[in-house]
Design a protein around this motif. Structure first.
Motif, PDB file in Angstrom:
ATOM      1  N   MET A   1       0.845  -1.191   0.000  1.00 27.65           N
ATOM      2  CA  MET A   1       0.000   0.000   0.000  1.00 27.65           C
ATOM      3  C   MET A   1       0.883   1.245   0.000  1.00 27.65           C
ATOM      4  O   MET A   1       1.984   1.233   0.518  1.00 27.65           O
ATOM      5  N   GLU A   2       0.362   2.301  -0.559  1.00 22.81           N
ATOM      6  CA  GLU A   2       1.121   3.560  -0.620  1.00 22.81           C
ATOM      7  C   GLU A   2       0.927   4.354   0.664  1.00 22.81           C
ATOM      8  O   GLU A   2       0.286   5.381   0.687  1.00 22.81           O
ATOM      9  N   THR A   3       1.485   3.867   1.751  1.00 18.31           N
ATOM     10  CA  THR A   3       1.239   4.556   3.014  1.00 18.31           C
ATOM     11  C   THR A   3       2.516   4.955   3.711  1.00 18.31           C
ATOM     12  O   THR A   3       2.510   5.810   4.573  1.00 18.31           O
ATOM     13  N   ASN A   4       3.621   4.338   3.354  1.00 17.63           N
ATOM     14  CA  ASN A   4       4.807   4.434   4.177  1.00 17.63           C
ATOM     15  C   ASN A   4       5.833   5.447   3.683  1.00 17.63           C
ATOM     16  O   ASN A   4       6.015   5.651   2.504  1.00 17.63           O
ATOM     17  N   LEU A   5       6.502   6.075   4.616  1.00 19.94           N
ATOM     18  CA  LEU A   5       7.699   6.850   4.350  1.00 19.94           C
ATOM     19  C   LEU A   5       8.733   6.439   5.385  1.00 19.94           C
ATOM     20  O   LEU A   5       8.407   6.298   6.553  1.00 19.94           O
ATOM     21  N   ILE A   6       9.973   6.260   4.955  1.00 19.27           N
ATOM     22  CA  ILE A   6      11.041   6.094   5.949  1.00 19.27           C
ATOM     23  C   ILE A   6      11.523   7.501   6.304  1.00 19.27           C
ATOM     24  O   ILE A   6      11.677   8.346   5.436  1.00 19.27           O
ATOM     25  N   PHE A   7      11.747   7.756   7.550  1.00 19.76           N
ATOM     26  CA  PHE A   7      11.991   9.101   8.035  1.00 19.76           C
ATOM     27  C   PHE A   7      13.150   9.065   9.017  1.00 19.76           C
ATOM     28  O   PHE A   7      13.360   8.054   9.681  1.00 19.76           O
ATOM     29  N   ALA A  52       4.315  -1.218  10.295  1.00 21.73           N
ATOM     30  CA  ALA A  52       5.744  -1.084  10.587  1.00 21.73           C
ATOM     31  C   ALA A  52       6.363  -2.450  10.886  1.00 21.73           C
ATOM     32  O   ALA A  52       7.445  -2.777  10.384  1.00 21.73           O
ATOM     33  N   ALA A  53       5.674  -3.253  11.693  1.00 20.49           N
ATOM     34  CA  ALA A  53       6.193  -4.589  12.022  1.00 20.49           C
ATOM     35  C   ALA A  53       6.297  -5.439  10.758  1.00 20.49           C
ATOM     36  O   ALA A  53       7.291  -6.144  10.548  1.00 20.49           O
ATOM     37  N   ALA A  54       5.279  -5.351   9.889  1.00 16.74           N
ATOM     38  CA  ALA A  54       5.301  -6.143   8.651  1.00 16.74           C
ATOM     39  C   ALA A  54       6.489  -5.745   7.775  1.00 16.74           C
ATOM     40  O   ALA A  54       7.175  -6.601   7.218  1.00 16.74           O
ATOM     41  N   GLU A  55       6.752  -4.443   7.679  1.00 17.26           N
ATOM     42  CA  GLU A  55       7.881  -3.993   6.851  1.00 17.26           C
ATOM     43  C   GLU A  55       9.229  -4.388   7.449  1.00 17.26           C
ATOM     44  O   GLU A  55      10.207  -4.534   6.723  1.00 17.26           O
ATOM     45  N   ASN A  56       9.267  -4.575   8.765  1.00 17.84           N
ATOM     46  CA  ASN A  56      10.500  -5.023   9.414  1.00 17.84           C
ATOM     47  C   ASN A  56      10.639  -6.549   9.377  1.00 17.84           C
ATOM     48  O   ASN A  56      11.637  -7.091   9.847  1.00 17.84           O
ATOM     49  N   GLY A  57       9.597  -7.225   8.844  1.00 16.43           N
ATOM     50  CA  GLY A  57       9.677  -8.684   8.706  1.00 16.43           C
ATOM     51  C   GLY A  57       9.164  -9.454   9.896  1.00 16.43           C
ATOM     52  O   GLY A  57       9.314 -10.674   9.956  1.00 16.43           O
ATOM     53  N   GLN A 144      15.888  -7.703  18.244  1.00 17.75           N
ATOM     54  CA  GLN A 144      16.617  -6.645  18.955  1.00 17.75           C
ATOM     55  C   GLN A 144      17.154  -5.546  18.042  1.00 17.75           C
ATOM     56  O   GLN A 144      17.264  -4.393  18.448  1.00 17.75           O
ATOM     57  N   ARG A 145      17.484  -5.901  16.795  1.00 16.78           N
ATOM     58  CA  ARG A 145      18.133  -4.905  15.947  1.00 16.78           C
ATOM     59  C   ARG A 145      17.197  -3.739  15.590  1.00 16.78           C
ATOM     60  O   ARG A 145      17.647  -2.725  15.069  1.00 16.78           O
ATOM     61  N   PHE A 146      15.886  -3.871  15.862  1.00 15.32           N
ATOM     62  CA  PHE A 146      14.971  -2.769  15.570  1.00 15.32           C
ATOM     63  C   PHE A 146      14.746  -1.857  16.772  1.00 15.32           C
ATOM     64  O   PHE A 146      14.076  -0.840  16.669  1.00 15.32           O
ATOM     65  N   ALA A 147      15.276  -2.224  17.934  1.00 14.57           N
ATOM     66  CA  ALA A 147      15.080  -1.403  19.136  1.00 14.57           C
ATOM     67  C   ALA A 147      16.104  -0.279  19.149  1.00 14.57           C
ATOM     68  O   ALA A 147      17.300  -0.530  19.052  1.00 14.57           O
ATOM     69  N   ASN A 148      15.638   0.970  19.229  1.00 14.18           N
ATOM     70  CA  ASN A 148      16.575   2.100  19.163  1.00 14.18           C
ATOM     71  C   ASN A 148      16.749   2.816  20.499  1.00 14.18           C
ATOM     72  O   ASN A 148      17.471   3.817  20.569  1.00 14.18           O
ATOM     73  N   GLY A 149      16.063   2.374  21.549  1.00 18.23           N
ATOM     74  CA  GLY A 149      16.277   2.932  22.879  1.00 18.23           C
ATOM     75  C   GLY A 149      15.651   4.289  23.141  1.00 18.23           C
ATOM     76  O   GLY A 149      15.765   4.818  24.246  1.00 18.23           O
ATOM     77  N   VAL A 150      14.950   4.855  22.131  1.00 15.16           N
ATOM     78  CA  VAL A 150      14.384   6.202  22.313  1.00 15.16           C
ATOM     79  C   VAL A 150      13.067   6.092  23.091  1.00 15.16           C
ATOM     80  O   VAL A 150      12.126   5.445  22.631  1.00 15.16           O
ATOM     81  N   PRO A 151      12.986   6.735  24.267  1.00 19.68           N
ATOM     82  CA  PRO A 151      11.755   6.630  25.056  1.00 19.68           C
ATOM     83  C   PRO A 151      10.648   7.515  24.488  1.00 19.68           C
ATOM     84  O   PRO A 151      10.902   8.419  23.698  1.00 19.68           O
ATOM     85  N   SER A 152       9.431   7.263  24.929  1.00 16.82           N
ATOM     86  CA  SER A 152       8.300   8.127  24.584  1.00 16.82           C
ATOM     87  C   SER A 152       8.300   9.314  25.534  1.00 16.82           C
ATOM     88  O   SER A 152       8.654   9.174  26.708  1.00 16.82           O
ATOM     89  N   PRO A 153       7.880  10.490  25.054  1.00 13.31           N
ATOM     90  CA  PRO A 153       7.763  11.638  25.966  1.00 13.31           C
ATOM     91  C   PRO A 153       6.646  11.461  26.996  1.00 13.31           C
ATOM     92  O   PRO A 153       6.572  12.235  27.943  1.00 13.31           O
ATOM     93  N   ILE A 154       5.780  10.470  26.826  1.00 12.86           N
ATOM     94  CA  ILE A 154       4.704  10.271  27.816  1.00 12.86           C
ATOM     95  C   ILE A 154       5.004   9.022  28.642  1.00 12.86           C
ATOM     96  O   ILE A 154       5.769   8.148  28.217  1.00 12.86           O
ATOM     97  N   ALA A 155       4.396   8.965  29.837  1.00 17.53           N
ATOM     98  CA  ALA A 155       4.604   7.826  30.732  1.00 17.53           C
ATOM     99  C   ALA A 155       4.091   6.549  30.096  1.00 17.53           C
ATOM    100  O   ALA A 155       3.099   6.548  29.353  1.00 17.53           O
TER     101      ALA A 155
ATOM    102  N   LEU B  82     -13.410  -9.008  -4.213  1.00  9.03           N
ATOM    103  CA  LEU B  82     -13.187  -8.036  -3.145  1.00  9.03           C
ATOM    104  C   LEU B  82     -11.695  -7.734  -3.027  1.00  9.03           C
ATOM    105  O   LEU B  82     -10.863  -8.626  -3.167  1.00  9.03           O
ATOM    106  N   PRO B  83     -11.354  -6.468  -2.743  1.00  9.81           N
ATOM    107  CA  PRO B  83      -9.943  -6.150  -2.514  1.00  9.81           C
ATOM    108  C   PRO B  83      -9.479  -6.805  -1.223  1.00  9.81           C
ATOM    109  O   PRO B  83     -10.258  -6.947  -0.279  1.00  9.81           O
ATOM    110  N   GLU B  84      -8.214  -7.186  -1.177  1.00  6.25           N
ATOM    111  CA  GLU B  84      -7.716  -7.899  -0.002  1.00  6.25           C
ATOM    112  C   GLU B  84      -7.107  -6.951   1.020  1.00  6.25           C
ATOM    113  O   GLU B  84      -6.665  -5.849   0.695  1.00  6.25           O
ATOM    114  N   GLN B  85      -7.088  -7.424   2.259  1.00  5.55           N
ATOM    115  CA  GLN B  85      -6.433  -6.732   3.368  1.00  5.55           C
ATOM    116  C   GLN B  85      -5.018  -6.316   2.966  1.00  5.55           C
ATOM    117  O   GLN B  85      -4.301  -7.088   2.345  1.00  5.55           O
ATOM    118  N   TYR B  86      -4.624  -5.103   3.375  1.00  2.95           N
ATOM    119  CA  TYR B  86      -3.299  -4.545   3.077  1.00  2.95           C
ATOM    120  C   TYR B  86      -3.050  -4.333   1.589  1.00  2.95           C
ATOM    121  O   TYR B  86      -1.908  -4.327   1.139  1.00  2.95           O
TER     122      TYR B  86
END
Lengths: 259, 259
Positions: A1-7, A52-57, A144-155, B82-86
């Motif tokens: 799907m045309e939804t993603n940008l790497i940033f 995001a998880a799907a794109e990371n495999g 583990q290689r996808f964990a970047n250690g950056v915390p969220s600004p919220i609790a 029908l269009p498929e998920q994702y």
């Protein structure tokens, strides 16, 4: 799907890679006061996590092939303002860390002019589909290689205590509640909770912080009960089985109405 | 929003301008058999109508400023696949004609490889918000320039007769049912109908044609009853008030299960 940008964004002097997705806000995503519904926002946040998880495999489909499945355990959302109907919002996401049983995925929400307007923090477990028990995430070093250690600004989302009081409404889990995998859609518990709460109290205040604990899954055909309890500036919710087991708990910290 | 493309297609030797929109299919848009939900499809079709009308200068916001509002009267949908998920689907739309009381807006649905997979045909009235009476569309000659005369390949939505039989379910119109304008969301009637129907009969067949008649609006807090009646290859549905007035009727023509 045309939804993603790497940033890339700079966190404390370090360049970190994020994944970014666009979501249009349609009329059905806002409520009678034209404010984005919590259910619509949660839906975009969970779709962001899934994409995001799907794109990371390690998306749900990949994991099912390994006999395990991601289970959302807790979620916290805080919004400073809400994107408007017929505008786009953008959600950026990254994995903060992997503990033994839980991984933390964070989110920042941006409006159509790329102003940060809110944050979310989610905790996920990986469940063995045969034993129905959580998997030790340390046995999946590939994650583990996808964990970047950056915390969220919220609790991080906290444990929510039991809700006292009589059920305020009931709901039978139906066709429209059931997901592609035969499970009850996580957003639906939130829909039942908010529908059981007085509409004027939703309209006259804003949700400053929203926290969710997912505990057990309601099944198709099951009759669930919805409880809530107001206290000073907060409301606690629970979706329960007929014998009082909690499927899902939530807590709203209220703020003044949106301007 | 970044959703629109202006498109040209050849109809019977004539080049016609269409409006085209992209919709991603997310997990919550499919059912327990991984088939696109009728409610999700209707939602995309109605969003297409709303976006296209707004770009032509007669969207709901423009019309409210003139003291009138578009009311969906009837809708028919026929899908070959029908269009498929994702994956993304694309919906193209055009206005066929303006009668005295109703205007016809047609739709073609394309899958992510741009194959036409279905059609929809909708009839709309323009209602005076003060008198709650329909407006003669011939008194709005500015609308006419968008009508291109191209019919839909499927039959227009027909009048659906009364449904016999006892109510099968009830629903109280709640916060999540209410639209930005304080009205009950058109898609919600369909959700209540399908939730009142046995899930296994939804799963074992496909909806070959879906027809809707909108008659009256259910209000917040109202307790509605859902009736349905099976006949040879078809099911008729009604959402009724406590005193038996129909808010919405629907008819499904069933086909064999999706492959």
């Amino acid at each position: 799907m045309e939804t993603n940008l790497i940033f890339h964004r700079n966190f404390a002097g370090m360049e970190k890679q994020l994944q970014r997705y666009r979501f249009p806000v349609f009329p059905q995503d806002v409520d009678g006061k034209q404010h984005l519904r919590m259910v619509a926002l949660e839906s975009c946040i969970l779709n962001t996590a899934g994409l995001a998880a799907a794109e990371n495999g390690f998306g749900s489909v990949d994991m099912i092939n390994e006999g395990v499945t991601w289970v959302l355990s807790r979620l916290a959302i805080e919004m400073r303002s809400l994107p408007e109907q017929y505008t786009d919002m953008y959600i950026e996401t990254w994995v903060e860390d992997y503990g033994r049983l839980l991984t933390t995925r964070n989110f920042t929400v941006y409006d159509h002019e790329d102003r940060p307007i809110g944050h979310a923090c989610s905790l996920w477990a990986l469940m063995d589909m045969k034993t129905r028990r959580p998997v030790n995430l340390q046995t999946h070093p590939d994650l583990q290689r996808f964990a970047n250690g950056v915390p969220s600004p919220i609790a991080k989302p906290d444990k929510i205590g039991a809700v006292q009081g009589e059920p305020k409404a009931e709901h039978r889990v139906s066709y429209s509640d059931i997901d592609f995998n035969g499970h009850t859609n996580s957003m639906k518990y939130v829909e039942w909770m908010l529908d059981a709460y007085p509409i004027e109290r939703l309209y006259e205040r804003r949700i400053r912080r929203f926290e969710l604990n997912y505990q057990h899954e309601a099944l198709h055909g099951e009759q669930v009960r919805i409880c809530w309890e107001d206290s000073e500036g907060q409301t606690a919710f629970a979706v329960q089985s007929a014998d009082g087991k909690d499927f899902c708990r939530a807590r709203i910290v209220w703020g003044n109405a949106w301007e």
